[in-house]
Design a protein around this motif. Structure first.
Motif, PDB file in Angstrom:
ATOM      1  N   ASP A 107       0.718  -1.235  -0.121  1.00 48.74           N
ATOM      2  CA  ASP A 107       0.498  -0.099  -0.500  1.00 48.74           C
ATOM      3  C   ASP A 107       1.214   1.622   0.065  1.00 48.74           C
ATOM      4  OD1 ASP A 107      -2.941  -1.295   0.342  1.00 48.74           O
ATOM      5  OD2 ASP A 107      -2.046  -2.033   2.126  1.00 48.74           O
ATOM      6  N   VAL A 108       2.036   1.226   0.545  1.00 48.16           N
ATOM      7  CA  VAL A 108       2.609   2.009   1.032  1.00 48.16           C
ATOM      8  C   VAL A 108       3.869   2.472  -0.661  1.00 48.16           C
ATOM      9  CG1 VAL A 108       4.821   3.279   1.642  1.00 48.16           C
ATOM     10  CG2 VAL A 108       2.683   2.277   3.191  1.00 48.16           C
ATOM     11  N   ALA A 109       4.110   1.533  -0.826  1.00 46.04           N
ATOM     12  CA  ALA A 109       4.979   1.866  -2.091  1.00 46.04           C
ATOM     13  C   ALA A 109       4.113   2.243  -3.105  1.00 46.04           C
ATOM     14  CB  ALA A 109       5.416   0.106  -2.768  1.00 46.04           C
ATOM     15  N   LYS A 110       2.494   1.778  -3.302  1.00 47.79           N
ATOM     16  CA  LYS A 110       1.876   2.194  -4.617  1.00 47.79           C
ATOM     17  C   LYS A 110       1.079   3.337  -4.650  1.00 47.79           C
ATOM     18  CE  LYS A 110      -0.875  -2.040  -4.775  1.00 47.79           C
ATOM     19  NZ  LYS A 110      -1.631  -3.611  -4.684  1.00 47.79           N
ATOM     20  N   LYS A 111       1.500   3.547  -3.518  1.00 47.18           N
ATOM     21  CA  LYS A 111       0.949   5.719  -2.735  1.00 47.18           C
ATOM     22  C   LYS A 111       1.832   5.836  -2.967  1.00 47.18           C
ATOM     23  CE  LYS A 111      -2.467   7.164  -1.637  1.00 47.18           C
ATOM     24  NZ  LYS A 111      -3.716   7.639  -1.800  1.00 47.18           N
TER      25      LYS A 111
ATOM     26  N   LYS B  27       4.680   5.583  -5.176  1.00 43.61           N
ATOM     27  CA  LYS B  27       4.933   5.602  -6.865  1.00 43.61           C
ATOM     28  C   LYS B  27       3.949   6.853  -7.313  1.00 43.61           C
ATOM     29  CE  LYS B  27       4.963   2.482 -10.413  1.00 43.61           C
ATOM     30  NZ  LYS B  27       5.391   1.246 -11.142  1.00 43.61           N
ATOM     31  N   SER B  28       2.527   6.121  -7.142  1.00 46.40           N
ATOM     32  CA  SER B  28       1.476   7.216  -7.816  1.00 46.40           C
ATOM     33  C   SER B  28       1.672   8.964  -7.406  1.00 46.40           C
ATOM     34  CB  SER B  28       0.181   6.886  -7.625  1.00 46.40           C
ATOM     35  OG  SER B  28      -0.299   7.512  -5.789  1.00 46.40           O
ATOM     36  N   ILE B  29       2.097   9.457  -6.533  1.00 48.72           N
ATOM     37  CA  ILE B  29       2.460  10.972  -6.114  1.00 48.72           C
ATOM     38  C   ILE B  29       3.698  11.535  -6.869  1.00 48.72           C
ATOM     39  CG2 ILE B  29       2.892  12.233  -3.834  1.00 48.72           C
ATOM     40  CD1 ILE B  29       1.431  10.763  -2.627  1.00 48.72           C
ATOM     41  N   LYS B  30       4.763  10.675  -7.161  1.00 50.88           N
ATOM     42  CA  LYS B  30       6.355  10.504  -7.929  1.00 50.88           C
ATOM     43  C   LYS B  30       5.757  11.531  -9.099  1.00 50.88           C
ATOM     44  CE  LYS B  30       9.528   8.366  -4.952  1.00 50.88           C
ATOM     45  NZ  LYS B  30      10.871   7.590  -5.177  1.00 50.88           N
TER      46      LYS B  30
END
Length: 161
Positions: free
Chosen positions: A152-156, A158-161
């Protein structure tokens, strides 16, 4: 039934937070994790995402529930029939801040008691802010947050970068 509220922003929940939740669940009849909507903080996760993530993480604990709130903590506690607040401490600096917060809550509602729990030593360096920083810089957060939420943290991030 003694209901204790463990308030915080939990953005994201850390293994240190989970340690306090686990230990509190053995001390109190019911633990309510109160996820604070803090307008002064720009969160990584939305309030609904944080509540959902924490609900998944605390599933093994029958006496732990999760709700979001905004406004005064003492009002949230009254609404949930609680007069005990749990606060985790990592350091002397945490104690100074938490003592002031506890005294303010006591002034707002003299019936509120604060229980301070020292975090286990292996989690004393953890904070949600440091985990976000490590994740944004591409570091490994395994062992810092519950395994169930690493993706969840990795996806979030990645979506912000």
């Amino acid at each position: 039934m003694k209901v204790a509220v463990y308030p915080g922003s939990f953005d994201p929940i850390t293994n240190g937070h989970l340690d306090i939740i686990k230990r509190s669940s053995r001390v109190f009849d019911k633990v309510l994790v109160g996820v604070l909507v803090n307008p002064d903080k720009k969160g990584l996760f939305t309030i609904d995402e944080r509540v959902d993530i924490i609900k998944r993480v605390v599933l093994p604990y029958d006496n732990v529930s999760v709700k979001s709130f905004n406004g005064l903590l003492v009002d949230f506690m009254r609404e949930n029939n609680s007069n005990v607040m749990i606060r985790g401490l990592r350091s002397v600096a945490d104690f100074e801040y938490e003592l002031q917060t506890s005294l303010m809550n006591k002034k707002l509602d003299p019936g509120i008691e604060t229980v301070f729990m020292m975090t286990s030593s292996e989690f004393s360096f953890l904070s949600s802010s440091s985990i976000k920083q490590v994740a944004f810089l591409g570091g490994c957060i395994k062992g810092l947050v519950p395994d169930e939420i690493i993706s969840d943290v990795a996806k979030k991030v990645k979506s912000i970068k």
